[in-house]
Design a protein around this motif. Structure first.
Motif, short mmCIF file in Angstrom:
data_model
loop_
_atom_site.label_atom_id
_atom_site.label_comp_id
_atom_site.label_asym_id
_atom_site.label_seq_id
_atom_site.Cartn_x
_atom_site.Cartn_y
_atom_site.Cartn_z
N ASN A 3 0.80 -1.22 0.00
CA ASN A 3 0.00 0.00 0.00
C ASN A 3 0.83 1.28 0.00
O ASN A 3 0.30 2.37 -0.14
CB ASN A 3 -0.95 0.01 1.21
CG ASN A 3 -2.19 -0.82 0.95
OD1 ASN A 3 -2.39 -1.30 -0.16
ND2 ASN A 3 -3.01 -1.02 1.95
N LYS A 11 -6.05 7.00 -5.06
CA LYS A 11 -7.27 6.61 -4.33
C LYS A 11 -8.46 7.44 -4.79
O LYS A 11 -9.54 6.90 -5.06
CB LYS A 11 -7.04 6.79 -2.83
CG LYS A 11 -8.22 6.38 -1.97
CD LYS A 11 -7.88 6.46 -0.50
CE LYS A 11 -9.06 6.04 0.37
NZ LYS A 11 -8.70 6.03 1.81
N ARG A 19 -16.52 5.60 -2.67
CA ARG A 19 -16.53 4.13 -2.78
C ARG A 19 -15.95 3.74 -4.13
O ARG A 19 -15.90 4.55 -5.07
CB ARG A 19 -17.95 3.58 -2.68
CG ARG A 19 -18.62 3.75 -1.34
CD ARG A 19 -19.99 3.09 -1.35
NE ARG A 19 -20.64 3.11 -0.05
CZ ARG A 19 -21.78 2.49 0.20
NH1 ARG A 19 -22.41 1.80 -0.76
NH2 ARG A 19 -22.30 2.54 1.41
N ASP A 45 -14.48 -11.15 -6.55
CA ASP A 45 -13.35 -11.31 -5.64
C ASP A 45 -12.27 -10.25 -5.91
O ASP A 45 -11.72 -9.64 -4.98
CB ASP A 45 -12.74 -12.71 -5.77
CG ASP A 45 -13.66 -13.80 -5.22
OD1 ASP A 45 -14.64 -13.47 -4.53
OD2 ASP A 45 -13.37 -14.98 -5.49
N GLN A 48 -13.36 -6.75 -4.83
CA GLN A 48 -13.26 -6.58 -3.38
C GLN A 48 -11.81 -6.43 -2.94
O GLN A 48 -11.49 -5.59 -2.09
CB GLN A 48 -13.89 -7.78 -2.67
CG GLN A 48 -14.02 -7.61 -1.16
CD GLN A 48 -14.90 -6.44 -0.80
OE1 GLN A 48 -16.10 -6.41 -1.09
NE2 GLN A 48 -14.32 -5.42 -0.16
N ALA A 49 -10.93 -7.22 -3.56
CA ALA A 49 -9.50 -7.13 -3.22
C ALA A 49 -8.93 -5.77 -3.62
O ALA A 49 -8.08 -5.21 -2.91
CB ALA A 49 -8.73 -8.26 -3.92
N GLY A 51 -10.67 -2.96 -3.82
CA GLY A 51 -11.20 -2.02 -2.85
C GLY A 51 -10.39 -2.05 -1.55
O GLY A 51 -10.10 -1.00 -0.96
N ASP A 52 -10.00 -3.26 -1.13
CA ASP A 52 -9.17 -3.40 0.07
C ASP A 52 -7.82 -2.71 -0.13
O ASP A 52 -7.29 -2.06 0.79
CB ASP A 52 -8.96 -4.87 0.41
CG ASP A 52 -10.24 -5.56 0.86
OD1 ASP A 52 -11.21 -4.85 1.22
OD2 ASP A 52 -10.28 -6.81 0.85
N ALA A 53 -7.26 -2.86 -1.33
CA ALA A 53 -5.96 -2.24 -1.63
C ALA A 53 -6.05 -0.73 -1.59
O ALA A 53 -5.09 -0.05 -1.19
CB ALA A 53 -5.46 -2.70 -3.00
N GLY A 55 -8.36 0.81 0.25
CA GLY A 55 -8.86 1.21 1.55
C GLY A 55 -10.23 1.83 1.50
O GLY A 55 -10.56 2.71 2.31
N GLU A 57 -14.70 1.09 0.56
CA GLU A 57 -15.77 0.12 0.38
C GLU A 57 -16.06 -0.05 -1.11
O GLU A 57 -15.83 0.86 -1.91
CB GLU A 57 -17.05 0.58 1.09
CG GLU A 57 -16.96 0.56 2.60
CD GLU A 57 -18.29 0.90 3.24
OE1 GLU A 57 -19.32 0.89 2.52
OE2 GLU A 57 -18.30 1.16 4.45
N LYS A 221 -1.80 -10.11 -8.22
CA LYS A 221 -2.80 -11.11 -7.90
C LYS A 221 -2.61 -12.40 -8.71
O LYS A 221 -2.96 -13.49 -8.25
CB LYS A 221 -4.22 -10.54 -8.13
CG LYS A 221 -4.63 -9.51 -7.09
CD LYS A 221 -4.55 -10.07 -5.68
CE LYS A 221 -4.94 -9.06 -4.63
NZ LYS A 221 -4.73 -9.58 -3.25
#
Length: 247
Positions: A3, A11, A19, A45, A48-49, A51-53, A55, A57, A221
């Motif tokens: 990150n 971002k 979002r 999947d 979602q990954a 979005g996690d990267a 930070g 939703e 990934k």
């Protein structure tokens, strides 16, 4: 991908609304499927990954066809999507390297005289394909003699083919196999007429730093085994993880 490579500019480029709006196409069962009120699959999947990267939703915007899914990103109604790489789409979409490879196949009646893919493009042949799908874009360039008939979406191709007594149906191999088992009296021609390179994509209007971040994300990934594990977890047969970019 750590990150530390993430900046506020990147971002904000992907999450203008706060979002990450992910365009999901359930018209291709290899990528995503509905399950009641939910949607799941390798593209879900990965969204979602990502979005996690970032930070943030993830907000899923679900569409029935690739055409609608592409338009959502092109029209800035979604931030990322999952599409087959195609030169026409590349006018508006910045693609990552592919993450999976998918076969495109032809389906015919059991009693059809056709035995190979190269026989399809002949005068008098009527070929059904999902409007705006990668197969439609490819065949519209390649087919010189057969007539192309477009169904509303890829999942409706075989039903349209049967309804109008066409000669050939074209689409995702796994979807055609499922329809063949459902209806009976049908068979796939051997091999494939194309291999789809399925990638993530975003608007070409995004800064280069953002598109590079997305490219690096998908390569990471693939290398980590995440994409392969997702295919297994979602019980997807017939799709293979794409090799690293440049190989």
């Amino acid at each position: 991908m750590h990150n530390s490579f993430l900046t506020h500019e990147i971002k904000n480029s992907f999450a203008l609304t706060g979002r990450l709006r992910a365009s999901i196409n359930v018209g291709n069962p290899i990528l995503a499927k509905r399950g009641g009120d939910n949607v799941g699959g390798v593209s879900v999947d990965l969204a979602q990954a990502f979005g996690d990267a970032l930070g943030v939703e993830v907000e899923f915007k679900v569409f029935e066809s690739a055409r609608e899914s592409v338009q959502a990103v092109s029209n800035n109604n979604a931030d990322i999507g999952f599409f087959a790489i195609d030169p026409l789409r590349a006018n508006e979409i910045a693609f990552t390297p592919p993450y999976v490879l998918i076969e495109g196949s032809y389906l015919v009646a059991e009693n059809s005289a056709l035995t190979s893919n190269h026989e399809v493009d002949a005068p008098g042949m009527r070929l059904v394909v999902g409007a705006g799908s990668a197969y439609d874009l490819f065949l519209s360039r390649e087919i010189k003699h057969a007539e192309i008939i477009r169904s509303a979406t890829s999942p409706t191709v075989v039903d349209t083919y049967v309804a109008i007594s066409a000669d050939v149906a074209a689409g995702v191999k796994q979807q055609l196999e499922a329809d063949s088992q459902r209806l009976g009296g049908l068979r796939l021609l051997p091999g494939n007429f194309m291999v789809i390179r399925q990638a993530m994509g975003c608007s070409k209007s995004l800064p280069e730093a953002a598109t590079r971040f997305l490219r690096n994300f998908i390569e990471a990934k693939k290398r980590s085994g995440y994409v392969g594990e997702s295919l297994i977890r979602n019980r997807i047969d017939g799709a293979t993880v794409a090799p690293p970019d440049g190989q």
